[in-house]
Each structure stands twice: as C-alpha cells, then as structure tokens.
Design a protein around this motif. Structure first.
Motif, PDB file in Angstrom:
ATOM      1  N   GLY A  59      28.370  29.562  35.337  1.00  0.00           N
ATOM      2  CA  GLY A  59      28.245  30.310  36.580  1.00  0.00           C
ATOM      3  C   GLY A  59      26.920  30.078  37.270  1.00  0.00           C
ATOM      4  N   SER A  60      25.850  29.941  36.489  1.00  0.00           N
ATOM      5  CA  SER A  60      24.524  29.743  37.076  1.00  0.00           C
ATOM      6  C   SER A  60      24.433  28.408  37.812  1.00  0.00           C
ATOM      7  N   LEU A  61      25.024  27.388  37.215  1.00  0.00           N
ATOM      8  CA  LEU A  61      25.032  26.087  37.888  1.00  0.00           C
ATOM      9  C   LEU A  61      25.819  26.158  39.196  1.00  0.00           C
ATOM     10  N   ILE A 126      27.807  38.704  38.417  1.00  0.00           N
ATOM     11  CA  ILE A 126      29.265  38.704  38.254  1.00  0.00           C
ATOM     12  C   ILE A 126      29.954  38.832  39.616  1.00  0.00           C
ATOM     13  N   ILE A 127      29.449  39.754  40.428  1.00  0.00           N
ATOM     14  CA  ILE A 127      30.036  39.959  41.758  1.00  0.00           C
ATOM     15  C   ILE A 127      29.869  38.714  42.620  1.00  0.00           C
ATOM     16  N   LEU A 128      28.673  38.121  42.579  1.00  0.00           N
ATOM     17  CA  LEU A 128      28.380  36.953  43.413  1.00  0.00           C
ATOM     18  C   LEU A 128      29.259  35.764  43.037  1.00  0.00           C
ATOM     19  N   VAL A 129      29.405  35.507  41.736  1.00  0.00           N
ATOM     20  CA  VAL A 129      30.256  34.395  41.301  1.00  0.00           C
ATOM     21  C   VAL A 129      31.681  34.592  41.812  1.00  0.00           C
ATOM     22  N   LEU A 176      27.891  35.231  53.488  1.00  0.00           N
ATOM     23  CA  LEU A 176      28.770  36.405  53.431  1.00  0.00           C
ATOM     24  C   LEU A 176      28.911  36.922  51.998  1.00  0.00           C
ATOM     25  N   ALA A 177      29.042  35.982  51.047  1.00  0.00           N
ATOM     26  CA  ALA A 177      29.147  36.374  49.632  1.00  0.00           C
ATOM     27  C   ALA A 177      27.884  37.093  49.166  1.00  0.00           C
ATOM     28  N   ILE A 178      26.724  36.599  49.587  1.00  0.00           N
ATOM     29  CA  ILE A 178      25.450  37.230  49.205  1.00  0.00           C
ATOM     30  C   ILE A 178      25.344  38.632  49.802  1.00  0.00           C
ATOM     31  N   LEU A 179      25.709  38.765  51.075  1.00  0.00           N
ATOM     32  CA  LEU A 179      25.640  40.080  51.730  1.00  0.00           C
ATOM     33  C   LEU A 179      26.579  41.084  51.069  1.00  0.00           C
ATOM     34  N   MET A 180      27.791  40.655  50.734  1.00  0.00           N
ATOM     35  CA  MET A 180      28.738  41.553  50.073  1.00  0.00           C
ATOM     36  C   MET A 180      28.255  41.925  48.675  1.00  0.00           C
TER      37      MET A 180
END
Length: 448
Positions: A59-61, A126-129, A176-180
């Motif tokens: 996930g980090s990669l 977890i949410i960001l991935v 958008l993913a970062i903001l959410m």
C-alpha cells in the motif's frame, strides 16, 4: 523509498509475499508447544509485525506513486512545495508502519502521543488506499469507455494529448482522495473521542424463571487496553457501568492488548466496577496475542471479576437460589490456532452441568464462535459476542460485514435462540470510529 519505487510491481509484490511467507513459517513451525510462553510471545510479535508491514509495504508503494510521483510532476506545484510534500508523505508512511511497534513498546498508564499519532496515520492510511484504488478503478473504466467511443469516430485527437488529460485526471482523483481521507479522519477521531453510547436492549429469553424477570446484564466488549486506550478511558467506562446498577456485568473478550505487568495501573479502575450478582470475563483473540492469559485470569480474580474458561456460573437472586441462569463462557476460537496450552473453544465443557429446564446464556467473543456453538447446542437461549467493532472504520466495515455471520446488534437464530453482537466499548488501536459508535449495552431479560 526511491529505490523501491524503481522496482517493477511484480518484484514489489514478490518481496512482500516473501515476508508474509516467512512470518507464516515462524507461526507454523516455531510457535509449537515445545517453546516456552515468553519465547512464543516474542516470536509472535515478530511474525505479526512482519505480516502487517509486508501488506503495508504494498500500500505504501501505491500511495507514494499516486500522491508523490504523480502530484509532484504537476506544473502548478513549485519545487519547494513538492519537496515539502515528499517529506510529509514519507513521515505519514513511517508513522503508519510504526503503529504496531507501539503496541509492544509504548504501553503506559495513559497513551503516548507517538502511539496516538501512529495509529491515527494507520487509520488514514487505510482510508486513503481505499479511495485511491476506488477512484483509480473508476478512472480506468471511464478511460476504456472513452476510448471505445473515440475509436468509432475519425476525428483527430484533441489537444492537449491523451497523456496530459490522463495525468490531470489522476491528479484530480488523488487530491479528492486526500481531501476525503482528511475529512473522514477528523470525523472518525471526533466520534471515537465521545463517551460510549448506552444502548438498552430487551431480550425475550425462553425458560426464564419469574424471579429472574427483568434481570439486567451490562455487556462490555473490545476495550483493548493498550497503546491508545489508557486508565482515564477505563475509569469513564466503569463510572458509566456503575450508574446502570447492573445485576451482572460481562466482558466479552479483547479486554487487553498487552501483558498484565504493563497494565496493572491501567486496569485498576475495574476494581471499582459494581454488580449485584457478579462480573465475568471471557477471552478474545487479542487476549491470546498477549501470551499472558493466565496472568490476566489471576489479576481479574483479584479485581473480583470471574473468568469463564470453558466453564459456567450459576446466576440467581439471593431470595430465589433455586432459580438460576447458566452463564457460560468459551475460550476464543484462535486459542487453538495459536496452540495456546490448555485453551481452546469447548462448548461441551462450558455447558456441562447446566440444567436443561433453565435458560443458558453463552459468552463467545467471535460471532463465528456463536454460530458454531448454536449448531452444537441449539438449546442455548442467548449468545453475547463482540469482535466486529461494527467495522470501526470505513472501509474495514465492509470486510467485517462479509466475514462474520453476525455483524452488530440483535439476531434471531432459529425459533428459540438469539445472538447479540456488541460494536465494542472502545476501539482497537486506531482512535477512530466511522459509521459506528462505541457502546455499553444494557440487556434486560424478559419472559417471552
């Protein structure tokens, strides 16, 4: 990080899979009955950390590729801002990866700030991935549909070219993913900081004697004393429980995430927990992860809390001792998987001696254990479980819902049996709750 980023996806997955395989080898070959408990606990920690971090590595990669490699190529982002952003993302990933280390090395009377920050980053991770992957899938589907429509026309491609449009779209999806993620993280932190909600549930119980009608059982589950849950939170819970004036208090597993020696002061508020007819405890999977179950059994007895180790207790009112409920408890399902000596779910032993004409209430931490117990003994009237946390945070709630036969709340099983699954009284590790609320359940038994 840059070196890893140059590897192909296949190599990255192979590395992560190798780490997972190595951790599984430790679990299956070295954690045997011939190894003493202290050594087994240390080996388990190594196995657990390798297992978790190998998955986190993948996930980090992916996060680095989407949030750093992709965004920092944007022309509107200055070099200095891009460098600062790389540092922010790198620190975020380092904190997320170090979260489980705090469980083993940063346990105190009150949570360390480092533990809280690390587990908060893990929750956001977890949410960001999830959102990066979900938006990426949507983007790919849209791209395929767009290509299909474009191929049917003979017009030349628009300017700017497809690569520039794709890069812009990906950047918008990433932002958008970062903001959410930020919004849900703030919401989850606030929700988890609230006191547990007291929920009253009336449960009709077959064969309940009249003298035990309206018996009040207060159900606690998944307190998870450890790196992010300390003494002050437990004091609040005990105070709330005492206000309910329970006849019986039960803790349905996962009380702790560390050894007794580290949590003596943290667990001390349990000594003041009041109940008219007794307080009881059964193990959860995390209690076994501590490798100190016998130590916890002894400590809980000193706090006037009786462990139910594949055993039962008679619950009756002093003025009607002939009328009683068989309150039984079984070891967690994972005790056998972990090869914990002398432990393992045994419904037959737990119910041995329970009168068939009187009601049976079973404490079984996992809903899967509740289902197995009811298949073996359909005469059980009520099973009290926890474990699912009602998902605790999105998107883990999806997985928890899919893998458990009962998710949260009251379920009817057959004609005469009920299962109640607590969403948990605190949280596990990540100090966040999204889509669920911590709960203290007040169960009132009624004659049907």
């Amino acid at each position: 990080m840059y070196g890893l980023g140059k590897l192909s996806v296949e190599v990255k997955v192979a590395i992560a899979s190798g780490v997972v395989f190595f951790s599984m080898l430790i679990s299956r070959t070295l954690l045997s009955e011939t190894v003493d408990m202290d050594t087994r606990a240390k080996l388990f920690r190594v196995q657990f950390l390798l297992l978790v971090n190998s998955f986190l590595l993948i996930g980090s990669l992916y996060i680095w590729k989407r949030t750093v490699t992709g965004l920092t190529r944007a022309r509107w982002l200055s070099f200095r801002v891009a460098q600062c952003w790389r540092i922010v993302v790198l620190l975020f990933l380092v904190f997320a990866h170090s979260s489980y280390l705090t469980m083993f090395y940063l346990v105190a009377e009150e949570p360390y700030w480092l533990a809280l920050v690390s587990y908060t980053c893990l929750g956001a991770y977890i949410i960001l991935v999830f959102f990066l992957f979900a938006f990426g899938c949507v983007g790919q589907c849209h791209k395929l549909l767009t290509r299909g429509g474009s191929s049917a026309r003979s017009e030349p491609p628009a300017i700017p070219g497809p690569a520039a449009v794709s890069s812009t779209t990906n950047n918008r999806q990433t932002i958008l993913a970062i903001l959410m993620t930020v919004a849900l993280t703030v919401l989850g932190l606030r929700n988890a900081s609230l006191p547990p909600e007291v929920v009253r549930v009336e449960v009709p119980l077959d064969k309940l004697p009249p003298s035990l009608n309206n018996l009040k059982i207060v159900l606690l589950s998944d307190i998870h004393l450890g790196p992010t849950v300390g003494r002050s939170r437990l004091e609040l819970i005990v105070s709330m429980v005492n206000e309910l004036e329970a006849d019986v208090v039960v803790i349905a597993g996962d009380l702790t995430d560390s050894q007794v020696s580290r949590l003596l002061m943290v667990s001390e508020p349990l000594r003041r927990m009041k109940s008219r007819l007794g307080s009881y405890f059964v193990t959860g999977n995390h209690d076994y992860y501590t490798a100190d179950v016998e130590g916890w059994y002894s400590h809980l007895r000193s706090l006037s809390i009786q462990p139910l180790h594949n055993s039962h207790a008679r619950v009756s009112r002093p003025d009607s001792p002939q009328d009683w409920i068989c309150l039984a408890g079984v070891d967690d399902l994972e005790a056998r998987m972990l090869r914990y000596p002398g432990h393992g779910m045994d419904v037959r032993a737990a119910l041995a001696g329970c009168a068939p004409e009187l009601p049976i209430i079973l404490l079984a931490h996992q809903p899967r254990a509740a289902r197995q117990a009811l298949q073996e003994r359909p005469d059980i009237g009520l099973v009290l479980s926890g474990h699912t946390h009602a998902g605790q945070i999105f998107p883990l709630s999806i997985l928890a819902y899919l893998v458990n036969p009962f998710f949260s709340g009251l379920y009817q099983v057959g004609e005469h049996s009920l299962v109640y699954v607590s969403p948990g009284t605190v949280y596990y590790g990540i100090p966040m709750r999204i889509g669920s609320r911590a709960q203290i359940t007040e169960i009132l038994l009624r004659s049907p």
